[in-house]
Design an enzyme around this catalytic site. Structure first.
Site, PDB file in Angstrom:
ATOM      1  N   VAL A 154       0.827  -1.198   0.000  1.00 20.05           N
ATOM      2  CA  VAL A 154       0.000   0.000   0.000  1.00 20.05           C
ATOM      3  C   VAL A 154       0.864   1.252   0.000  1.00 20.05           C
ATOM      4  O   VAL A 154       0.662   2.170  -0.800  1.00 20.05           O
ATOM      5  CB  VAL A 154      -0.963   0.015   1.213  1.00 20.05           C
ATOM      6  CG1 VAL A 154      -1.803   1.285   1.215  1.00 20.05           C
ATOM      7  CG2 VAL A 154      -1.856  -1.221   1.203  1.00 20.05           C
ATOM      8  N   GLY A 155       1.864   1.275   0.877  1.00 21.30           N
ATOM      9  CA  GLY A 155       2.715   2.458   1.003  1.00 21.30           C
ATOM     10  C   GLY A 155       3.349   2.862  -0.320  1.00 21.30           C
ATOM     11  O   GLY A 155       3.373   4.052  -0.676  1.00 21.30           O
ATOM     12  N   SER A 156       3.845   1.883  -1.071  1.00 25.88           N
ATOM     13  CA  SER A 156       4.509   2.243  -2.329  1.00 25.88           C
ATOM     14  C   SER A 156       3.508   2.800  -3.339  1.00 25.88           C
ATOM     15  O   SER A 156       3.828   3.708  -4.106  1.00 25.88           O
ATOM     16  CB  SER A 156       5.275   1.040  -2.891  1.00 25.88           C
ATOM     17  OG  SER A 156       4.402  -0.039  -3.108  1.00 25.88           O
ATOM     18  N   LYS A 200      -6.172  -1.312  11.195  1.00 25.06           N
ATOM     19  CA  LYS A 200      -7.399  -1.714  11.908  1.00 25.06           C
ATOM     20  C   LYS A 200      -7.091  -2.301  13.276  1.00 25.06           C
ATOM     21  O   LYS A 200      -7.816  -2.076  14.232  1.00 25.06           O
ATOM     22  CB  LYS A 200      -8.192  -2.708  11.066  1.00 25.06           C
ATOM     23  CG  LYS A 200      -7.448  -4.003  10.803  1.00 25.06           C
ATOM     24  CD  LYS A 200      -7.561  -4.452   9.371  1.00 25.06           C
ATOM     25  CE  LYS A 200      -6.738  -3.551   8.478  1.00 25.06           C
ATOM     26  NZ  LYS A 200      -6.465  -4.074   7.141  1.00 25.06           N
ATOM     27  N   VAL A 231     -10.810  -0.120   7.019  1.00 23.36           N
ATOM     28  CA  VAL A 231     -11.942  -1.027   6.821  1.00 23.36           C
ATOM     29  C   VAL A 231     -12.334  -1.070   5.351  1.00 23.36           C
ATOM     30  O   VAL A 231     -12.610  -0.034   4.746  1.00 23.36           O
ATOM     31  CB  VAL A 231     -13.168  -0.586   7.650  1.00 23.36           C
ATOM     32  CG1 VAL A 231     -14.289  -1.608   7.515  1.00 23.36           C
ATOM     33  CG2 VAL A 231     -12.807  -0.387   9.111  1.00 23.36           C
ATOM     34  N   GLY A 240     -10.883  -1.534   2.431  1.00 24.06           N
ATOM     35  CA  GLY A 240     -10.079  -0.979   1.341  1.00 24.06           C
ATOM     36  C   GLY A 240     -10.658   0.280   0.732  1.00 24.06           C
ATOM     37  O   GLY A 240     -10.831   1.295   1.415  1.00 24.06           O
ATOM     38  N   LYS A 299     -12.212  -4.823  12.393  1.00 19.21           N
ATOM     39  CA  LYS A 299     -13.028  -3.937  11.546  1.00 19.21           C
ATOM     40  C   LYS A 299     -14.431  -3.796  12.122  1.00 19.21           C
ATOM     41  O   LYS A 299     -15.027  -2.715  12.095  1.00 19.21           O
ATOM     42  CB  LYS A 299     -13.070  -4.494  10.127  1.00 19.21           C
ATOM     43  CG  LYS A 299     -11.698  -4.441   9.450  1.00 19.21           C
ATOM     44  CD  LYS A 299     -11.659  -5.315   8.200  1.00 19.21           C
ATOM     45  CE  LYS A 299     -10.298  -5.237   7.505  1.00 19.21           C
ATOM     46  NZ  LYS A 299     -10.152  -6.285   6.473  1.00 19.21           N
TER      47      LYS A 299
END
Lengths: 435, 435
Positions: free
Chosen positions: A18-20, A107, A134, A136, A207
């Site tokens: 996700v970070g990239s 989460k 939660v 995506g 979640k």
């Protein structure tokens, strides 16, 4: 062109899947993000574990650091995408206590330590955003925290874990065993090497706690959630569900309950459930997530979309970043923690749902009466009973569907069934939802 | 208990189906709304046409007025639920120019005069909220305006008019003619005595313009939307759609298009379309609304819920009221008009979709070749052709499905078909979406 806009300096913690993507999108869409936020959003530091790791996206090496202080201190905004409790919690608190707004997709951290984070944010004039925590890309946090804030929420019920949904799908559509379906999901990268958090329902429970807190303006932690995973489900369970027009889904459920004395409470639970094929959640397949929200006035709403993956989750992070940057530059705040309603969490034993129990019994005269008597003794009334021959010698399979029964009463029924000499095996006990 | 909170004095314009529910809910949920907004929200005036009209909900007669100035001037917040352009526009402008925030459900007003209202709001420090203008309780305005603001929107496609969806449903499921289905909808209160705005697609077009403006950060007015209603659809169209695994839905579509030179534009249109039964929009029935949003990063998201009705629409209004009241009391603003992208609106003739054309032709040798030649002459390539006997003497029914073709080319094809001696009737021409 946006040189005159205020700068929002961003530290990103974690440069994984996700970070990239977040770092790539902030770069690629800089002009759009400036126009929408009124601020120049710039990643000025990226905290990584190793400076030379392989990454999905090329990141300017000058931004990389292994020093948390460099990535956090003095930033306007910190995006936390490390996951897990520690060291994420320490880093997030370090940012918030400096008045730095935090966007997180964590989460587990929120479900365990949300109040502490909210308090640190409020005390220091910072904000806390967590759309990505939660479902995506599905904007259900915004939905509950802002878009539906004028309504009285009655129930939030959803499929919020793509890994288990993928596994259940494979079991249902291909007749695979749980073990084979898990192995396949692991081979395809849909499940982790250690799948515990997913298959035991803990990810969904985190979640669920977050959604329940927002929907009911009440503090709900992961410890309040009753959790049952998918590990004991069999291909036979799936086949029998299909026969009766159902699909088995792992559901996260947060609902307002009113007891006999009219006292309101919140039931929060994660468990597999038989869902009728006509229910909107039944057809949610693969790694998709869907959340059905029932408002007193709004009625039933559904939100549906990709629940995981680098780009979809990054989409959620970026929307939070735009809101956060706008507030940093021009004032205003994200909603604070709203827990004024402070509803009690229902005792799990008191929560009533329908159940379906599949038993292997001795194929004798009077068995049905004996089994029915065990349910009746606990005050559990039956909706239907189906008996069919079993492959076992002198054995029949009995499928019993109850009306609403409390978990406590059903536990007593199961214990009595175990003791009953006519019962050879309790093959499965599964709740029914969405009828 | 909330006496110490700042008062937000509300004028409600209109006490019809939605207005009366809004007034009821503000009263019933006063404590919750205070806790969520941090303000005491109080309806202090209700503008009505007649003081003695019958209403769905009892309203304190002391609040009722027939004088717009009494209902608007000096309020903190005005909720406009009159509908239509005038006098709603005058009233809303009167409020905004006084710096009074407006919550409205008026899609026609926004789609025709949105920029003027946004400008008046910004110039006077007021806010403009309109969640209730599109898709009732479904928070799609929030979705596009806030929750997805970090992503690049590619397409918004939805069923946003419950009346036409109900009529099409009746035609499909009961084999009713358009006229009968309309009459039934009117008898049940799902369609107005004058159904023009719904059945001609104008209501959907207004909503399409609003959604397109938000998704593409571009001014889109109702006049930019290409509109085709449902009045020419027949029971035969519905039956044939079902045979090929499709459902006919009235779709509002706003999509980013890139032409041959790489120039981006926005296509906005409302028309009936064949949707495959496997598409999430195909199963949206009755008076429900659903909107599929495709983001570059988020992928495909769906929002689903009740698109009309007093309580669901009031839910949307109330959420806007909570946000507006919070901002009135503590500062901060709703998002301003965001039109920085300023994309050109695509010429409708250039928009390419697939088409299905049903022709009654002479049942002669060589007819197929002649018809195919007419398509080919305009450069429209065919995906499939199906010929079957017709009930007419010496006649066959030819169903032709094209690959993507521009509306301009298809118009030329239709004109040529009309001229062709072998073609007795063009029974229908319908676009295909969602494959």
């Amino acid at each position: 062109m946006s040189e005159h806009l205020p700068l929002v300096s961003v530290g990103v913690l974690g440069a994984g899947t996700v970070g990239s993507q977040v770092i790539r999108l902030i770069g690629e869409h800089a002009t759009d993000l400036s126009a929408r936020s009124g601020a120049r959003i710039e990643v000025t530091s990226v905290l990584v574990r190793s400076l030379d790791a392989q990454r999905d996206v090329e990141i300017d090496p000058a931004l990389l650091t292994t020093d948390p202080d460099t990535a956090i201190n003095g930033k306007d905004l910190v995006i936390e995408l490390i996951g897990g409790i520690e060291p994420a919690r320490t880093f997030v608190m370090q940012a918030l206590t400096q008045g730095i707004t935090v966007v997180t997709g964590n989460k587990a951290l929120l479900a365990a330590h949300g109040p502490e984070l909210y308090e640190a944010a409020a005390a220091n004039g910072a904000d806390l955003y967590y759309e990505a925590a939660v479902a995506g890309a599905v904007p259900v946090v915004y939905g509950l925290r802002e878009s539906l804030v004028g309504d009285k929420m009655m129930r939030v019920q959803g499929i919020v874990n793509g890994t288990t949904n993928f596994i259940l799908d494979s079991m249902a559509s291909k007749g695979m065993s749980y073990a084979d379906a898990l192995a396949q999901a692991q081979a395809l990268g849909f499940a982790e090497a250690d799948p515990t958090a997913d298959v035991e329902g803990l990810d969904a429970a985190a979640k669920c706690a977050i959604l329940a807190s927002l929907a009911f303006h009440t503090r709900v932690s992961i410890n309040d959630v009753s959790v049952e995973g998918i590990t004991s489900l069999s291909a036979e369970d799936m086949a029998e569900a299909a026969e009766s027009g159902h699909t088995i889904k792992l559901l996260a459920i947060a609902e307002r309950r009113i007891d006999g004395e009219g006292t309101e409470g919140v039931s929060v639970r994660v468990h597999p459930a038989l869902v009728p094929n006509t229910h909107p959640l039944a057809s949610v397949d693969g790694a998709f997530n869907a959340i059905v929200i029932e408002g007193e006035s709004a009625g039933r709403l559904m939100f549906y979309g990709q629940g995981a993956g680098g780009a979809p989750t990054a989409s959620a992070v970026l929307s939070d970043v735009v809101a956060a940057a706008h507030h940093r530059a021009y004032g205003g705040h994200a909603p604070r923690e709203s827990v004024y309603a402070d509803l009690p969490i229902c005792d799990h034993g008191s929560v009533r749902t329908r159940y379906r129990v599949r038993l292997h019994v001795a194929d004798n005269v009077g068995v049905l009466a004996e089994v029915a008597g065990i349910f009746a003794a606990q005050g559990v009334s039956l909706d239907s009973v189906n008996q069919r021959p079993s492959s076992g010698e002198g054995e029949a399979v009995l499928t019993v569907t109850t009306h609403d029964a409390s978990e406590a009463d059903m536990t007593a029924v199961i214990e009595a069934l175990i003791q009953a000499s006519v019962v050879r095996e309790i093959a499965s006990t599964i709740r029914m939802e969405g009828e």
